[in-house]
Design a protein around this motif. Structure first.
Motif, PDB file in Angstrom:
ATOM      1  N   LEU A 143       0.830  -1.206   0.000  1.00  0.00           N
ATOM      2  CA  LEU A 143       0.000   0.000   0.000  1.00  0.00           C
ATOM      3  C   LEU A 143       0.863   1.254   0.000  1.00  0.00           C
ATOM      4  O   LEU A 143       0.673   2.156  -0.819  1.00  0.00           O
ATOM      5  N   HIS A 144       1.822   1.306   0.911  1.00  0.00           N
ATOM      6  CA  HIS A 144       2.626   2.523   1.053  1.00  0.00           C
ATOM      7  C   HIS A 144       3.588   2.729  -0.119  1.00  0.00           C
ATOM      8  O   HIS A 144       3.862   3.881  -0.489  1.00  0.00           O
ATOM      9  N   ALA A 145       4.040   1.663  -0.736  1.00  0.00           N
ATOM     10  CA  ALA A 145       4.849   1.817  -1.941  1.00  0.00           C
ATOM     11  C   ALA A 145       4.007   2.451  -3.052  1.00  0.00           C
ATOM     12  O   ALA A 145       4.469   3.361  -3.753  1.00  0.00           O
ATOM     13  N   GLU A 146       2.777   1.994  -3.180  1.00  0.00           N
ATOM     14  CA  GLU A 146       1.888   2.549  -4.204  1.00  0.00           C
ATOM     15  C   GLU A 146       1.467   3.978  -3.857  1.00  0.00           C
ATOM     16  O   GLU A 146       1.416   4.843  -4.732  1.00  0.00           O
ATOM     17  N   LEU A 147       1.175   4.241  -2.584  1.00  0.00           N
ATOM     18  CA  LEU A 147       0.843   5.614  -2.176  1.00  0.00           C
ATOM     19  C   LEU A 147       1.989   6.570  -2.508  1.00  0.00           C
ATOM     20  O   LEU A 147       1.749   7.689  -2.977  1.00  0.00           O
ATOM     21  N   ALA A 148       3.209   6.142  -2.287  1.00  0.00           N
ATOM     22  CA  ALA A 148       4.361   6.987  -2.602  1.00  0.00           C
ATOM     23  C   ALA A 148       4.410   7.281  -4.103  1.00  0.00           C
ATOM     24  O   ALA A 148       4.660   8.420  -4.503  1.00  0.00           O
ATOM     25  N   ARG A 149       4.131   6.263  -4.917  1.00  0.00           N
ATOM     26  CA  ARG A 149       4.127   6.472  -6.374  1.00  0.00           C
ATOM     27  C   ARG A 149       3.005   7.418  -6.798  1.00  0.00           C
ATOM     28  O   ARG A 149       3.115   8.109  -7.800  1.00  0.00           O
ATOM     29  N   GLU A 150       1.914   7.438  -6.007  1.00  0.00           N
ATOM     30  CA  GLU A 150       0.763   8.265  -6.358  1.00  0.00           C
ATOM     31  C   GLU A 150       0.791   9.630  -5.652  1.00  0.00           C
ATOM     32  O   GLU A 150      -0.225  10.305  -5.577  1.00  0.00           O
ATOM     33  N   GLY A 151       1.958  10.018  -5.143  1.00  0.00           N
ATOM     34  CA  GLY A 151       2.097  11.365  -4.606  1.00  0.00           C
ATOM     35  C   GLY A 151       1.958  11.512  -3.109  1.00  0.00           C
ATOM     36  O   GLY A 151       1.854  12.632  -2.604  1.00  0.00           O
ATOM     37  N   HIS A 152       1.982  10.413  -2.363  1.00  0.00           N
ATOM     38  CA  HIS A 152       1.851  10.464  -0.905  1.00  0.00           C
ATOM     39  C   HIS A 152       3.015   9.748  -0.222  1.00  0.00           C
ATOM     40  O   HIS A 152       2.816   8.815   0.567  1.00  0.00           O
ATOM     41  N   PRO A 153       4.255  10.201  -0.465  1.00  0.00           N
ATOM     42  CA  PRO A 153       5.414   9.510   0.112  1.00  0.00           C
ATOM     43  C   PRO A 153       5.565   9.707   1.621  1.00  0.00           C
ATOM     44  O   PRO A 153       6.297   8.951   2.258  1.00  0.00           O
ATOM     45  N   ASP A 154       4.882  10.692   2.196  1.00  0.00           N
ATOM     46  CA  ASP A 154       5.029  10.971   3.628  1.00  0.00           C
ATOM     47  C   ASP A 154       4.083  10.165   4.507  1.00  0.00           C
ATOM     48  O   ASP A 154       4.240  10.166   5.729  1.00  0.00           O
ATOM     49  N   ILE A 187      -6.335   1.542  -3.512  1.00  0.00           N
ATOM     50  CA  ILE A 187      -5.167   0.660  -3.587  1.00  0.00           C
ATOM     51  C   ILE A 187      -5.446  -0.657  -2.871  1.00  0.00           C
ATOM     52  O   ILE A 187      -5.092  -1.733  -3.370  1.00  0.00           O
ATOM     53  N   PHE A 188      -6.102  -0.598  -1.703  1.00  0.00           N
ATOM     54  CA  PHE A 188      -6.445  -1.841  -1.012  1.00  0.00           C
ATOM     55  C   PHE A 188      -7.323  -2.726  -1.896  1.00  0.00           C
ATOM     56  O   PHE A 188      -7.171  -3.956  -1.892  1.00  0.00           O
ATOM     57  N   ASP A 189      -8.254  -2.125  -2.647  1.00  0.00           N
ATOM     58  CA  ASP A 189      -9.070  -2.916  -3.567  1.00  0.00           C
ATOM     59  C   ASP A 189      -8.198  -3.597  -4.615  1.00  0.00           C
ATOM     60  O   ASP A 189      -8.397  -4.787  -4.928  1.00  0.00           O
ATOM     61  N   ARG A 190      -7.218  -2.870  -5.149  1.00  0.00           N
ATOM     62  CA  ARG A 190      -6.319  -3.470  -6.146  1.00  0.00           C
ATOM     63  C   ARG A 190      -5.449  -4.565  -5.527  1.00  0.00           C
ATOM     64  O   ARG A 190      -5.190  -5.602  -6.155  1.00  0.00           O
ATOM     65  N   LEU A 191      -4.990  -4.354  -4.303  1.00  0.00           N
ATOM     66  CA  LEU A 191      -4.177  -5.381  -3.642  1.00  0.00           C
ATOM     67  C   LEU A 191      -4.995  -6.639  -3.386  1.00  0.00           C
ATOM     68  O   LEU A 191      -4.501  -7.761  -3.565  1.00  0.00           O
ATOM     69  N   ARG A 192      -6.243  -6.454  -2.988  1.00  0.00           N
ATOM     70  CA  ARG A 192      -7.104  -7.619  -2.781  1.00  0.00           C
ATOM     71  C   ARG A 192      -7.283  -8.372  -4.098  1.00  0.00           C
ATOM     72  O   ARG A 192      -7.241  -9.606  -4.152  1.00  0.00           O
ATOM     73  N   GLN A 193      -7.475  -7.628  -5.183  1.00  0.00           N
ATOM     74  CA  GLN A 193      -7.604  -8.262  -6.502  1.00  0.00           C
ATOM     75  C   GLN A 193      -6.335  -9.029  -6.863  1.00  0.00           C
ATOM     76  O   GLN A 193      -6.415 -10.124  -7.437  1.00  0.00           O
ATOM     77  N   ARG A 194      -5.173  -8.480  -6.501  1.00  0.00           N
ATOM     78  CA  ARG A 194      -3.904  -9.165  -6.768  1.00  0.00           C
ATOM     79  C   ARG A 194      -3.842 -10.477  -5.987  1.00  0.00           C
ATOM     80  O   ARG A 194      -3.417 -11.507  -6.520  1.00  0.00           O
ATOM     81  N   TRP A 195      -4.252 -10.433  -4.716  1.00  0.00           N
ATOM     82  CA  TRP A 195      -4.256 -11.662  -3.928  1.00  0.00           C
ATOM     83  C   TRP A 195      -5.230 -12.671  -4.536  1.00  0.00           C
ATOM     84  O   TRP A 195      -4.933 -13.867  -4.614  1.00  0.00           O
ATOM     85  N   ALA A 196      -6.395 -12.200  -4.970  1.00  0.00           N
ATOM     86  CA  ALA A 196      -7.389 -13.094  -5.571  1.00  0.00           C
ATOM     87  C   ALA A 196      -6.870 -13.685  -6.877  1.00  0.00           C
ATOM     88  O   ALA A 196      -7.140 -14.854  -7.182  1.00  0.00           O
ATOM     89  N   ALA A 197      -6.112 -12.920  -7.634  1.00  0.00           N
ATOM     90  CA  ALA A 197      -5.543 -13.444  -8.884  1.00  0.00           C
ATOM     91  C   ALA A 197      -4.523 -14.539  -8.603  1.00  0.00           C
ATOM     92  O   ALA A 197      -4.378 -15.479  -9.388  1.00  0.00           O
ATOM     93  N   THR A 198      -3.825 -14.439  -7.472  1.00  0.00           N
ATOM     94  CA  THR A 198      -2.815 -15.439  -7.114  1.00  0.00           C
ATOM     95  C   THR A 198      -3.434 -16.644  -6.416  1.00  0.00           C
ATOM     96  O   THR A 198      -3.136 -17.792  -6.758  1.00  0.00           O
ATOM     97  N   LEU A 199      -4.288 -16.398  -5.450  1.00  0.00           N
ATOM     98  CA  LEU A 199      -4.839 -17.470  -4.622  1.00  0.00           C
ATOM     99  C   LEU A 199      -6.192 -17.977  -5.107  1.00  0.00           C
ATOM    100  O   LEU A 199      -6.599 -19.077  -4.733  1.00  0.00           O
ATOM    101  N   GLY A 200      -6.890 -17.181  -5.869  1.00  0.00           N
ATOM    102  CA  GLY A 200      -8.256 -17.493  -6.280  1.00  0.00           C
ATOM    103  C   GLY A 200      -9.237 -16.706  -5.422  1.00  0.00           C
ATOM    104  O   GLY A 200      -9.041 -16.553  -4.210  1.00  0.00           O
TER     105      GLY A 200
END
Length: 158
Positions: A28-39, A115-128
């Motif tokens: 989450l925080h890596a993606e937030l940093a890329r989207e302009g929230h590094p702090d 981002i949490f929604d996208r991360l959940r989708q990533r987990w679902a793509a890996t685990l089902g």
């Protein structure tokens, strides 16, 4: 002859749950940093949630987070300095100052949810999807009914 699986020690379950949590939060925080929230830091999400849409006082914030008023004030100072919170006069009581989110703070929370929604989708793509849904259902069964508690920082801090 098959060898039975070794027993799974009890201490591994909380460590694996924590590792899964840490993985999601780090991603989450890596993606937030890329989207302009590094702090933004993991604690800051709890703080922004505890401040809420109506704002709060530093004292109330400390109570919500399970930390001292001084610790809450220090965290607020940091989030004011980086533009996520602001201090304003309380229109209902001139003796009080409110802490409230700035548009940058609102944006950080909104992006976190996306981002949490996208991360959940990533987990679902890996685990089902079924396995991820089963994990969520099982954790809801085992977790306390008030599982979303903002006082996690105070709980970790002892």
């Amino acid at each position: 002859m098959t060898t039975p699986e070794p027993p799974r020690p009890g201490f591994q379950l909380p460590l694996l749950l924590l590792a899964g949590f840490r993985t999601l939060i780090d991603d989450l925080h890596a993606e937030l940093a890329r989207e302009g929230h590094p702090d933004l830091r993991p604690l800051h999400g709890f703080v922004l949630q505890a401040v809420g849409v109506d704002g709060t006082t530093a004292s109330e914030l400390g109570q919500r987070l399970g930390i001292s008023k001084q610790a809450a004030g220090k965290t607020v100072d940091r989030l004011v300095a980086v533009g996520y919170l602001e201090r304003v006069d309380d229109p209902a009581d001139a003796r009080r100052r409110l802490v409230r989110m700035t548009p940058r703070g609102v944006d950080g929370l909104r992006r976190s949810a996306e981002i949490f929604d996208r991360l959940r989708q990533r987990w679902a793509a890996t685990l089902g999807e079924e396995r991820v849904a089963a994990i969520e259902d099982d954790l809801r069964t085992m977790a306390a009914t008030n599982w979303f508690r903002l006082d996690m920082p105070g709980w970790f801090g002892g």
